[in-house]
Write a protein that holds these residues in place. Structure first.
Motif, PDB file in Angstrom:
ATOM      1  N   TYR A   1      -8.448  -5.469   0.901  1.00  0.00           N
ATOM      2  CA  TYR A   1      -9.170  -4.149   0.293  1.00  0.00           C
ATOM      3  C   TYR A   1      -9.381  -3.983  -1.012  1.00  0.00           C
ATOM      4  O   TYR A   1      -8.364  -4.331  -1.855  1.00  0.00           O
ATOM      5  N   GLN A   2     -10.699  -3.877  -1.540  1.00  0.00           N
ATOM      6  CA  GLN A   2     -10.988  -3.779  -2.939  1.00  0.00           C
ATOM      7  C   GLN A   2     -10.121  -2.409  -3.523  1.00  0.00           C
ATOM      8  O   GLN A   2      -9.762  -2.331  -4.614  1.00  0.00           O
ATOM      9  N   ALA A   3     -10.429  -1.203  -2.781  1.00  0.00           N
ATOM     10  CA  ALA A   3      -9.832  -0.161  -3.496  1.00  0.00           C
ATOM     11  C   ALA A   3      -9.042   0.553  -2.274  1.00  0.00           C
ATOM     12  O   ALA A   3      -9.351   0.587  -1.046  1.00  0.00           O
ATOM     13  N   VAL A   4      -8.124   1.398  -2.670  1.00  0.00           N
ATOM     14  CA  VAL A   4      -7.410   2.476  -1.723  1.00  0.00           C
ATOM     15  C   VAL A   4      -8.027   3.820  -2.054  1.00  0.00           C
ATOM     16  O   VAL A   4      -8.125   4.133  -3.198  1.00  0.00           O
ATOM     17  N   VAL A   5      -8.515   4.421  -1.146  1.00  0.00           N
ATOM     18  CA  VAL A   5      -8.951   5.850  -1.183  1.00  0.00           C
ATOM     19  C   VAL A   5      -7.980   6.549  -0.849  1.00  0.00           C
ATOM     20  O   VAL A   5      -7.354   6.497   0.403  1.00  0.00           O
ATOM     21  N   ALA A   6      -7.247   7.611  -2.017  1.00  0.00           N
ATOM     22  CA  ALA A   6      -5.865   7.979  -1.514  1.00  0.00           C
ATOM     23  C   ALA A   6      -5.532   9.649  -2.052  1.00  0.00           C
ATOM     24  O   ALA A   6      -6.340   9.802  -2.790  1.00  0.00           O
ATOM     25  N   THR A   7      -4.733  10.094  -1.487  1.00  0.00           N
ATOM     26  CA  THR A   7      -4.297  11.459  -1.896  1.00  0.00           C
ATOM     27  C   THR A   7      -3.289  11.109  -2.835  1.00  0.00           C
ATOM     28  O   THR A   7      -2.802   9.633  -3.102  1.00  0.00           O
ATOM     29  N   ILE A   8      -2.658  11.933  -3.467  1.00  0.00           N
ATOM     30  CA  ILE A   8      -1.513  11.665  -4.636  1.00  0.00           C
ATOM     31  C   ILE A   8      -0.385  11.089  -3.910  1.00  0.00           C
ATOM     32  O   ILE A   8       0.777  10.445  -4.519  1.00  0.00           O
ATOM     33  N   ALA A   9      -0.310  11.079  -2.225  1.00  0.00           N
ATOM     34  CA  ALA A   9       0.771  10.397  -1.463  1.00  0.00           C
ATOM     35  C   ALA A   9       1.170   8.946  -2.158  1.00  0.00           C
ATOM     36  O   ALA A   9       1.869   8.337  -1.873  1.00  0.00           O
ATOM     37  N   PHE A  10      -0.256   8.236  -2.639  1.00  0.00           N
ATOM     38  CA  PHE A  10      -0.011   7.075  -3.199  1.00  0.00           C
ATOM     39  C   PHE A  10      -0.013   6.926  -4.530  1.00  0.00           C
ATOM     40  O   PHE A  10      -1.151   6.902  -5.178  1.00  0.00           O
ATOM     41  N   GLY A  11       1.299   7.110  -5.012  1.00  0.00           N
ATOM     42  CA  GLY A  11       1.250   7.487  -6.458  1.00  0.00           C
ATOM     43  C   GLY A  11       2.259   6.732  -7.062  1.00  0.00           C
ATOM     44  O   GLY A  11       2.364   5.670  -7.473  1.00  0.00           O
ATOM     45  N   MET A  12       3.335   7.680  -7.424  1.00  0.00           N
ATOM     46  CA  MET A  12       4.443   7.232  -8.246  1.00  0.00           C
ATOM     47  C   MET A  12       4.841   5.779  -7.905  1.00  0.00           C
ATOM     48  O   MET A  12       5.220   5.450  -7.014  1.00  0.00           O
ATOM     49  N   GLY A  13       5.018   4.907  -9.171  1.00  0.00           N
ATOM     50  CA  GLY A  13       5.706   3.595  -8.872  1.00  0.00           C
ATOM     51  C   GLY A  13       4.916   2.563  -8.239  1.00  0.00           C
ATOM     52  O   GLY A  13       5.334   1.583  -7.991  1.00  0.00           O
TER      53      GLY A  13
END
Ligand SMILES: Nc1ncnc2c1ncn2[C@@H]1O[C@H](COP(=O)(O)OP(=O)(O)OP(=O)(O)O)[C@@H](O)[C@H]1O
Ligand SMILES: [Mg+2]
Ligand SMILES: [Zn+2]
Length: 624
Positions: free
Chosen positions: A355-367
């Protein structure tokens, strides 16, 4: 009448008791004074001890472990030299002290407990708030051939048994054990194993990653982090290292208290990420235009590069990903409602560049630590500067250039405000984020720096933000008449007992929408592009001339607008800085009466050429 002997004695005892009571009072007072003094002296002694500790040369290469540390850095991590603060933090923990390490996103905090873990005997316990973060770290460690394991809610029975065995087996080569705070709070069996591990001297260190989650003042408070306070009393000799990218002084103090840290050393590196280019764009008003712009970015500017696109809600996330996929973009969505297996699939697919990009909420965040993330796009603003700093910090962790773009649209502000207004500092944090987007000239880095209480010279940006790179020029305009217009509309609404949202207010301001709200004397009203109306309205909101008023419906929360406190004390002027180029536009649009004088100010010589644009942006045309 003469007193009976019994009465005499009673009186005598009463008198004596009064004296005793007085003595007790005096002694109590003395006790309180002494206790206060004792506490003050203890605090002073602590302070002095901490100062003395802090003044030691923690960058020294004279510790018993120094040689092994450098060797392992090279052999196990294939890294040649330390980044600022890394060596200090490691030396202090290896010496057995509690440490708080504040370092920018991507600064290399993980190494500060991973490398000491390899150099020490026994196991380092790592507490991380997110499973995705854990998986990410384990994948990297596995690649390096370092023995690490994890325990979380989805661990299999075999996995749990294996880890429990390794914890108390002196021959096991397990070095790092990752757990969620919930594991500590909820599993008695695990705590018993930890105690055993401590007794047989295999408990090397506790690393609490994203340690700001301990504090209610932080932006990401997790109730289970509170439980970590017991670690200090259960394992008094095990050093605790807390790591975070975002901690103000308040949060740091709170964290030290929550974790019962004693004489902890605080190491703080500069927030700055010199390789990140910061940019803010106005979000197109229609979803189609917005998608087109994103597709352009993905296929041209970021062609063949990896990135993340942040959105606010699960629904937006799925919808945006699906629309981008229809345009042949290789993207996947990631949010809290995905099944764990799907999350892992998306995360792995992205790491492996499927995947070129992940479209994410902040669940895909820290670390999240993919080294070559070249862009982080905020399709909608973050809810605070802390969140923004952390989310955008996923970019450019390999030190190569990367872009952090935020799309600004007023409607997103109101969507978020209805989500955060119940939090103690929710609105204040959100408005700080909006102010970052709306500033027409200040270096974006300077705004971030001042938010994190750091001094910053804007020239040090090296043209790595949209304002510095184009030498943004700004002008000041007087927007007081717009407030008068908005006040009139709000008063009409009040007379009619209707509430108005920002969109309705702008409609009426533009002489469209609900007829009863429009001003009869539209000649005086502004005919500005909608974007301009939005920024002026946002300015009034951030400056307290307007305020939000929240109402619950059975299905949602709605933000309506009212006049703010400051609206009652207005002078002749309310100034607002705007990009000089936007003044030109407005001037072109305006007609006869707009008395417009203008001078410009530039970012780097602001004081030299700053002046006012009076009455500009006031359009008196009768064109509607
Ligand atoms: N001294 C170093 N030299 C080169 N690269 C390093 C060094 N230290 C760490 N790194 C690399 O920097 C990257 C980011 O490190 P890490 O994940 O520890 O960041 P972080 O500080 O935890 O950030 P975040 O707050 O976002 O979690 C990793 O790929 C790591 O290998
Ligand atoms: Mg980290
Ligand atoms: Zn700049």
């Amino acid at each position: 009448m003469a007193q009976l002997p019994v009465e005499k004695e009673l009186n005598k005892i009463d008198a004596e008791l009064r004296i005793v009571e007085e003595d007790i009072d005096k002694l109590q007072e003395r006790k309180t004074t002494l206790l206060k003094r004792k506490q003050a002296l203890k605090e002073k002694a602590n302070e002095e001890a901490t100062k003395k500790l802090a003044s030691q040369d923690w960058e020294s290469n004279d510790f018993p472990w120094t040689k092994k540390l450098y060797q392992t850095l090279k052999d196990a991590f294939h890294i040649e030299k330390f980044r600022p603060m890394q060596l200090s933090a490691m030396n202090a923990t290896l010496k057995g002290h509690d440490v708080i390490l504040i370092m920018p996103t991507g600064g290399g905090k993980s190494l500060c407990y991973q490398l000491p873990a390899l150099v020490s005997d026994g196991i380092t316990l790592v507490i991380t708030p997110l499973v995705s973060l854990m998986e990410d770290q384990l994948a990297s460690l596995e690649k390096l051939g370092i023995e690490a394991a994890k325990l979380n809610a989805s661990s299999s029975k075999e996995e749990v048994n294996m880890v429990h065995l390794a914890m108390t087996d002196a021959k096991s080569s397990l070095k790092l054990l990752y757990v969620t705070p919930e594991k500590l709070a909820k599993s008695k069996r695990f705590m018993t194993k930890l105690q055993k591990m401590y007794q047989i001297k295999r408990f090397a260190c506790v690393a609490v990653d994203e340690v700001h989650c301990c504090s209610q003042w932080g932006h990401d408070f997790r109730p289970d982090y509170k439980y970590l306070g017991v670690l200090r009393s259960l394992f008094p000799t095990v050093p605790i290292v807390g790591l975070t990218a975002t901690a103000t002084l308040n949060v740091t103090n709170d964290v030290q208290k929550m974790l019962n840290m004693k004489n902890s050393l605080v190491f703080k590196a500069s927030f700055n990420r010199p390789n990140l280019y910061y940019e803010v764009r106005i979000k197109p008003s229609t979803q189609k235009e917005c998608i087109d712009e994103l597709v352009q970015l993905l296929t041209n500017r970021f062609h063949g590069q990896s990135g993340i696109i942040y959105t606010t809600s699960v629904k937006d996330c799925d919808q945006l990903a699906s629309e981008l996929r229809q345009q042949k973009c290789r993207v996947a969505s990631y949010h809290a409602s995905l099944e764990p297996a799907d999350r892992t699939e998306v995360h792995t697919g992205w790491r492996e560049n499927r995947y070129q990009a992940v479209v994410a909420t902040i669940a895909f965040g820290m670390g999240i630590d993919k080294p070559d993330v070249r862009f982080v796009i905020h399709h909608s603003i973050s809810k605070s500067m802390e969140n923004f700093y952390q989310e955008s910090g996923r970019a450019g962790r390999d030190d190569l250039q990367a872009c952090c773009i935020v799309y600004w649209r007023l409607s997103d502000l109101f969507r978020l405000s209805t989500m955060v207004f119940t939090e103690q500092t929710g609105l204040r944090n959100l408005y700080a984020m909006a102010a970052y987007c709306l500033d027409p000239e200040r270096c974006r880095r300077e705004i971030i720096a001042s938010h994190f209480d750091e001094r910053w010279e804007s020239s040090s940006c090296n043209k790595m933000c949209d304002h510095c790179s184009k030498d943004s020029t700004s002008a000041e305009i007087n927007i007081v008449e717009h407030l008068t217009t908005l006040r009139q509309i709000l008063e009409r609404a009040e007379e009619q007992q209707v509430r108005v949202t920002a969109q309705k207010l702008i409609d009426a301001w533009q002489n469209t929408g609900q007829v009863s709200l429009r001003l009869p004397d539209f000649k005086k009203a502004a005919k500005l592009p909608r974007d301009k109306c939005e920024s002026i309205l946002a300015h009034f909101l951030l400056e307290g001339y307007l305020k939000e008023d929240f109402h619950f419906t059975p299905y949602s929360t709605i933000s309506y607008l009212l006049l703010g406190e400051r609206a009652h004390f207005i002078n002749k002027e309310i100034t607002m800085k705007v990009e000089a180029s936007s003044v030109d536009e407005a001037e072109k649009a305006s007609s006869s009466r707009g008395k417009t004088t203008r001078k410009q100010s530039t970012t780097h010589s602001a004081a030299a050429k700053k002046s006012k644009v009076e009455d500009c942006l006031i359009d008196v045309s009768d064109s509607d």
